[in-house]
Design an enzyme around this catalytic site. Structure first.
Site, mmCIF file in Angstrom:
data_model
loop_
_atom_site.group_PDB
_atom_site.id
_atom_site.type_symbol
_atom_site.label_atom_id
_atom_site.label_comp_id
_atom_site.label_asym_id
_atom_site.label_seq_id
_atom_site.Cartn_x
_atom_site.Cartn_y
_atom_site.Cartn_z
ATOM 1 N N LEU A 99 0.839 -1.201 0.000
ATOM 2 C CA LEU A 99 0.000 0.000 0.000
ATOM 3 C C LEU A 99 0.872 1.250 0.000
ATOM 4 O O LEU A 99 1.963 1.286 0.569
ATOM 5 C CB LEU A 99 -0.912 -0.005 1.221
ATOM 6 C CG LEU A 99 -2.016 -1.074 1.207
ATOM 7 C CD1 LEU A 99 -2.623 -1.255 2.596
ATOM 8 C CD2 LEU A 99 -3.101 -0.719 0.192
ATOM 9 N N ASN A 113 0.785 -6.466 10.221
ATOM 10 C CA ASN A 113 0.937 -7.427 9.122
ATOM 11 C C ASN A 113 1.615 -8.680 9.648
ATOM 12 O O ASN A 113 2.503 -8.602 10.496
ATOM 13 C CB ASN A 113 1.811 -6.804 8.020
ATOM 14 C CG ASN A 113 2.066 -7.750 6.866
ATOM 15 O OD1 ASN A 113 1.141 -8.368 6.339
ATOM 16 N ND2 ASN A 113 3.325 -7.868 6.445
ATOM 17 N N HIS A 115 4.033 -11.767 8.482
ATOM 18 C CA HIS A 115 4.968 -12.070 7.399
ATOM 19 C C HIS A 115 5.675 -13.395 7.707
ATOM 20 O O HIS A 115 6.159 -13.588 8.830
ATOM 21 C CB HIS A 115 5.992 -10.940 7.275
ATOM 22 C CG HIS A 115 6.975 -11.185 6.168
ATOM 23 N ND1 HIS A 115 6.645 -11.024 4.845
ATOM 24 C CD2 HIS A 115 8.252 -11.613 6.199
ATOM 25 C CE1 HIS A 115 7.687 -11.342 4.100
ATOM 26 N NE2 HIS A 115 8.671 -11.700 4.899
ATOM 27 N N SER A 142 6.666 -13.407 11.634
ATOM 28 C CA SER A 142 6.721 -12.169 12.420
ATOM 29 C C SER A 142 5.434 -11.398 12.253
ATOM 30 O O SER A 142 4.813 -11.426 11.183
ATOM 31 C CB SER A 142 7.872 -11.274 11.923
ATOM 32 O OG SER A 142 9.097 -11.964 11.904
ATOM 33 N N ASP A 151 7.554 -4.658 4.705
ATOM 34 C CA ASP A 151 7.884 -5.624 5.766
ATOM 35 C C ASP A 151 8.973 -5.099 6.716
ATOM 36 O O ASP A 151 9.800 -5.885 7.214
ATOM 37 C CB ASP A 151 8.342 -6.966 5.156
ATOM 38 C CG ASP A 151 7.259 -7.581 4.269
ATOM 39 O OD1 ASP A 151 6.074 -7.427 4.587
ATOM 40 O OD2 ASP A 151 7.614 -8.218 3.259
HETATM 41 C C1 GRF Z 1 0.650 -16.576 5.059
HETATM 42 O O1 GRF Z 1 1.773 -17.393 5.022
HETATM 43 C C2 GRF Z 1 1.052 -15.170 5.399
HETATM 44 O O2 GRF Z 1 2.086 -15.094 6.324
HETATM 45 C C3 GRF Z 1 1.518 -14.677 4.066
HETATM 46 O O3 GRF Z 1 0.597 -15.203 3.135
HETATM 47 C C4 GRF Z 1 0.070 -16.407 3.662
HETATM 48 C C5 GRF Z 1 -1.409 -16.250 3.680
HETATM 49 O O4 GRF Z 1 -2.084 -17.435 4.013
HETATM 50 N N1 GRF Z 1 1.651 -13.239 4.046
HETATM 51 P P1 GRF Z 1 -3.648 -17.399 4.261
HETATM 52 O O5 GRF Z 1 -4.285 -16.692 3.065
HETATM 53 O O6 GRF Z 1 -3.909 -16.650 5.538
HETATM 54 O O7 GRF Z 1 -4.103 -18.822 4.346
#
Ligand code: GRF
Length: 217
Positions: A99, A113, A115, A142, A151
């Site tokens: 964003l 977020n 990650h 994280s 990130d």
């Molecule tokens: C997760 O691994 C998250 O950390 C990453 O994308 C994936 C999303 O999985 N950013 P979901 O859509 O919540 O099943």
């Protein structure tokens, strides 16, 4: 306070499968988070996460971000729709769009977020593959406050797991996912319950500076 919507108001942004969103929805329902998911927003109108939200009776907002010429205008308008639901906290749970800084600035300290890496290692995509290529013995996820850099905002909680000799990118992703769910639920609970907050660029945990991220395993 609306009796049907107890606790803190949470908006989730997600782009895909939505297992993290589902974990949050269930944690609010069961009372592990004293909050309510008031809106699920997506930049992918066909994302499975939207069906999960609708099945749970949660309002959704979806608008396709592909092929947009003016990225900033799209981001500002999208977040305006999210803001109209009056969330206290916006949770990016698999939201695959960076964003614009101007759009997220009003939400600094109220947008987090998840990650899939031990930040600051491996911001961006393909984290599991990169962990294997580097020969790391430990991997994890994280949760951080969202800032203008990808990130890179202040990290306040992490989970860790060992990397096995026979791990592939897929096996790492599979084993990390349930840990991500626990991490995200605990992190959102801490934010909504007022344990974690941002003071400038420092994270406070129960009003004291947090020097290392909380470990949630
Ligand atoms: C997760 O691994 C998250 O950390 C990453 O994308 C994936 C999303 O999985 N950013 P979901 O859509 O919540 O099943």
């Amino acid at each position: 306070m609306n009796i049907a919507q107890p606790g803190g108001r949470i908006a989730i942004l997600a782009s895909g499968r939505g297992s993290n969103a589902q974990a949050l929805i269930e944690a609010c329902r069961s009372g592990r988070i004293n909050g309510t998911v008031v809106l699920l927003g997506s930049n992918r109108p066909t994302a499975p996460v939207l069906d999960r939200a609708r099945t749970a009776g949660i309002a959704t907002w979806a608008e396709d971000s592909r092929g947009i010429a003016d990225r900033r205008a799209w981001d500002l308008a999208f977040l305006q729709h999210i803001a109209a639901a009056d969330p206290e906290l916006i949770v990016l749970a698999g939201f695959m769009r960076r964003l614009d800084a101007e759009a997220i600035a009003p939400w600094y300290g109220r947008m987090i977020n998840i990650h899939p890496s031990l930040l600051p290692a491996y911001p961006g995509l393909d984290t599991h593959r990169r962990v294997l290529e580097a020969g790391d013995r430990v991997h994890g996820a994280s949760v951080h406050f969202v800032s203008a850099e990808l990130d890179a905002g202040p990290v306040f909680a992490q989970c860790r797991m060992p990397v096995r000799d026979d791990d592939t990118a897929e096996s790492l992703a599979t084993r990390l996912l349930p840990r991500e769910h626990r991490l995200l639920v605990a992190s959102v609970a801490h934010c909504i319950h007022g344990d974690i907050r941002l003071n400038g660029s420092s994270v406070l945990f129960r009003d004291r500076p947090l020097t290392t991220p909380l470990s949630i395993d």
